[in-house]
Design an enzyme around this catalytic site. Sequence first.
Site, PDB file in Angstrom:
ATOM      1  N   GLU A  60       0.842  -1.195   0.000  1.00 53.59           N
ATOM      2  CA  GLU A  60       0.000   0.000   0.000  1.00 53.59           C
ATOM      3  C   GLU A  60       0.878   1.245   0.000  1.00 53.59           C
ATOM      4  O   GLU A  60       2.007   1.212   0.503  1.00 53.59           O
ATOM      5  CB  GLU A  60      -0.851   0.005   1.283  1.00 53.59           C
ATOM      6  CG  GLU A  60      -2.344  -0.125   1.089  1.00 53.59           C
ATOM      7  CD  GLU A  60      -3.036   1.073   0.436  1.00 53.59           C
ATOM      8  OE1 GLU A  60      -2.517   1.624  -0.560  1.00 53.59           O
ATOM      9  OE2 GLU A  60      -4.114   1.440   0.903  1.00 53.59           O
ATOM     10  N   ASP A  61       0.338   2.327  -0.548  1.00 53.39           N
ATOM     11  CA  ASP A  61       1.089   3.580  -0.540  1.00 53.39           C
ATOM     12  C   ASP A  61       1.203   4.155   0.869  1.00 53.39           C
ATOM     13  O   ASP A  61       2.268   4.510   1.332  1.00 53.39           O
ATOM     14  CB  ASP A  61       0.464   4.605  -1.510  1.00 53.39           C
ATOM     15  CG  ASP A  61      -1.050   4.812  -1.307  1.00 53.39           C
ATOM     16  OD1 ASP A  61      -1.643   4.198  -0.402  1.00 53.39           O
ATOM     17  OD2 ASP A  61      -1.643   5.595  -2.073  1.00 53.39           O
ATOM     18  N   ASP A  72      -3.202   5.188   6.724  1.00 54.91           N
ATOM     19  CA  ASP A  72      -3.732   6.420   7.314  1.00 54.91           C
ATOM     20  C   ASP A  72      -4.676   6.020   8.453  1.00 54.91           C
ATOM     21  O   ASP A  72      -4.211   5.644   9.518  1.00 54.91           O
ATOM     22  CB  ASP A  72      -4.431   7.198   6.190  1.00 54.91           C
ATOM     23  CG  ASP A  72      -4.873   8.590   6.584  1.00 54.91           C
ATOM     24  OD1 ASP A  72      -4.173   9.227   7.381  1.00 54.91           O
ATOM     25  OD2 ASP A  72      -5.918   9.054   6.099  1.00 54.91           O
ATOM     26  N   PHE A 118      -1.308  16.252   4.517  1.00 57.57           N
ATOM     27  CA  PHE A 118      -1.725  15.596   3.281  1.00 57.57           C
ATOM     28  C   PHE A 118      -0.553  15.569   2.309  1.00 57.57           C
ATOM     29  O   PHE A 118       0.029  16.603   1.988  1.00 57.57           O
ATOM     30  CB  PHE A 118      -2.922  16.306   2.649  1.00 57.57           C
ATOM     31  CG  PHE A 118      -3.567  15.466   1.596  1.00 57.57           C
ATOM     32  CD1 PHE A 118      -4.474  14.468   1.937  1.00 57.57           C
ATOM     33  CD2 PHE A 118      -3.259  15.645   0.252  1.00 57.57           C
ATOM     34  CE1 PHE A 118      -5.058  13.666   0.964  1.00 57.57           C
ATOM     35  CE2 PHE A 118      -3.838  14.852  -0.728  1.00 57.57           C
ATOM     36  CZ  PHE A 118      -4.737  13.858  -0.373  1.00 57.57           C
ATOM     37  N   ARG A 160       0.284  12.002  -8.860  1.00 59.76           N
ATOM     38  CA  ARG A 160       0.808  10.650  -8.636  1.00 59.76           C
ATOM     39  C   ARG A 160       2.193  10.469  -9.244  1.00 59.76           C
ATOM     40  O   ARG A 160       3.009   9.694  -8.771  1.00 59.76           O
ATOM     41  CB  ARG A 160      -0.121   9.604  -9.279  1.00 59.76           C
ATOM     42  CG  ARG A 160      -1.467   9.446  -8.617  1.00 59.76           C
ATOM     43  CD  ARG A 160      -2.133   8.179  -9.125  1.00 59.76           C
ATOM     44  NE  ARG A 160      -3.562   8.136  -8.871  1.00 59.76           N
ATOM     45  CZ  ARG A 160      -4.112   7.730  -7.737  1.00 59.76           C
ATOM     46  NH1 ARG A 160      -3.364   7.344  -6.736  1.00 59.76           N
ATOM     47  NH2 ARG A 160      -5.417   7.712  -7.586  1.00 59.76           N
TER      48      ARG A 160
HETATM   49  P1  IMP Z   1      -6.936   4.597   5.144  1.00 57.43           P
HETATM   50  O1  IMP Z   1      -8.022   3.629   4.802  1.00 57.43           O
HETATM   51  O2  IMP Z   1      -7.481   5.809   5.873  1.00 57.43           O
HETATM   52  O3  IMP Z   1      -5.737   4.019   5.834  1.00 57.43           O
HETATM   53  O4  IMP Z   1      -6.508   5.295   3.805  1.00 57.43           O
HETATM   54  C1  IMP Z   1      -5.755   4.739   2.881  1.00 57.43           C
HETATM   55  C2  IMP Z   1      -5.911   5.458   1.573  1.00 57.43           C
HETATM   56  O5  IMP Z   1      -6.268   6.846   1.711  1.00 57.43           O
HETATM   57  C3  IMP Z   1      -4.572   5.423   0.891  1.00 57.43           C
HETATM   58  O6  IMP Z   1      -4.426   4.277   0.124  1.00 57.43           O
HETATM   59  C4  IMP Z   1      -4.615   6.683   0.076  1.00 57.43           C
HETATM   60  O7  IMP Z   1      -5.219   6.393  -1.165  1.00 57.43           O
HETATM   61  C5  IMP Z   1      -5.511   7.643   0.829  1.00 57.43           C
HETATM   62  N1  IMP Z   1      -4.715   8.630   1.600  1.00 57.43           N
HETATM   63  C6  IMP Z   1      -4.551   8.686   2.927  1.00 57.43           C
HETATM   64  N2  IMP Z   1      -3.750   9.701   3.281  1.00 57.43           N
HETATM   65  C7  IMP Z   1      -3.379  10.306   2.129  1.00 57.43           C
HETATM   66  C8  IMP Z   1      -2.527  11.417   1.816  1.00 57.43           C
HETATM   67  O8  IMP Z   1      -1.927  12.091   2.679  1.00 57.43           O
HETATM   68  N3  IMP Z   1      -2.403  11.703   0.497  1.00 57.43           N
HETATM   69  C9  IMP Z   1      -3.021  11.019  -0.488  1.00 57.43           C
HETATM   70  N4  IMP Z   1      -3.819   9.966  -0.251  1.00 57.43           N
HETATM   71  C10 IMP Z   1      -3.996   9.617   1.050  1.00 57.43           C
HETATM   72 MG    MG Z   2      -5.827   6.740  -2.941  1.00 59.62          MG
END
Ligand code: IMP
Ligand code: MG
Length: 198
Positions: free
Chosen positions: A111-112, A115, A164, A177
């Site tokens: 995963e990138d 969060d 962010f 991206r």
């Molecule tokens: P989570 O489910 O809240 O952990 O979110 C994961 C997804 O939210 C990631 O795969 C990203 O696509 C997006 N995301 C969360 N934080 C950021 C950020 O700072 N920049 C861009 N995308 C984010």
């Molecule tokens: Mg995303």
Amino acid sequence: MGKGRKKSISRRNERGESVKVLLSGARIQRKIRELASVIRRDFPGEPLHFVGVLKGAVFFLSDLARQIPGEVSFDFIAVSSYGKETQSSGEVKLTRDLDASIEGKTVIVVEDILDTGLTLQYLLRVFEQRKPKRLRVAVLLDKEERRIAPVRADYVGFKIPNAFVVGFGLDYGERYRNLPYVGTLSLGSGKKEERAQE
Ligand code: IMP
Ligand code: MG
């Protein structure tokens, strides 16, 4: 500051947005090499199957996979979160499934960014039901402060503060991206920074 500051912050674009470098491309590549050798050391001689979460993980997965010697295969999955436009409701929907079964495989979910953890919590539940031999998680970035779901990654590139970020796969409205580094995004005047967090 002065000169250095100018170099690390892009000029505001026509939308009034600018990006400040947080992690340079060279730093990211160094970290990916480190992670690759740790992962290979953890599973010596074992075929590894990477599962990338589209689209944010594409560059991290492709760089990581190319640094790992031995047998490696990969596949992709895509998800979308409901309520992204307002605050994430935490509901996740699978929009593209894997091509192949993961049963009996050593799977590393790539995963990138981690969060709130809601996306990975959902995916890990789905994958566990499919009986992989092992299931591990690798993320390039970890925003620990934002965590809602109790998910932790086995391999973390960088822990970052709650801002962010864009680049190296991460987007804001599908843009940025392609940046070869990770930077913090600031929005144009009139817009609130928090909007980027939605
Ligand atoms: P989570 O489910 O809240 O952990 O979110 C994961 C997804 O939210 C990631 O795969 C990203 O696509 C997006 N995301 C969360 N934080 C950021 C950020 O700072 N920049 C861009 N995308 C984010
Ligand atoms: Mg995303």
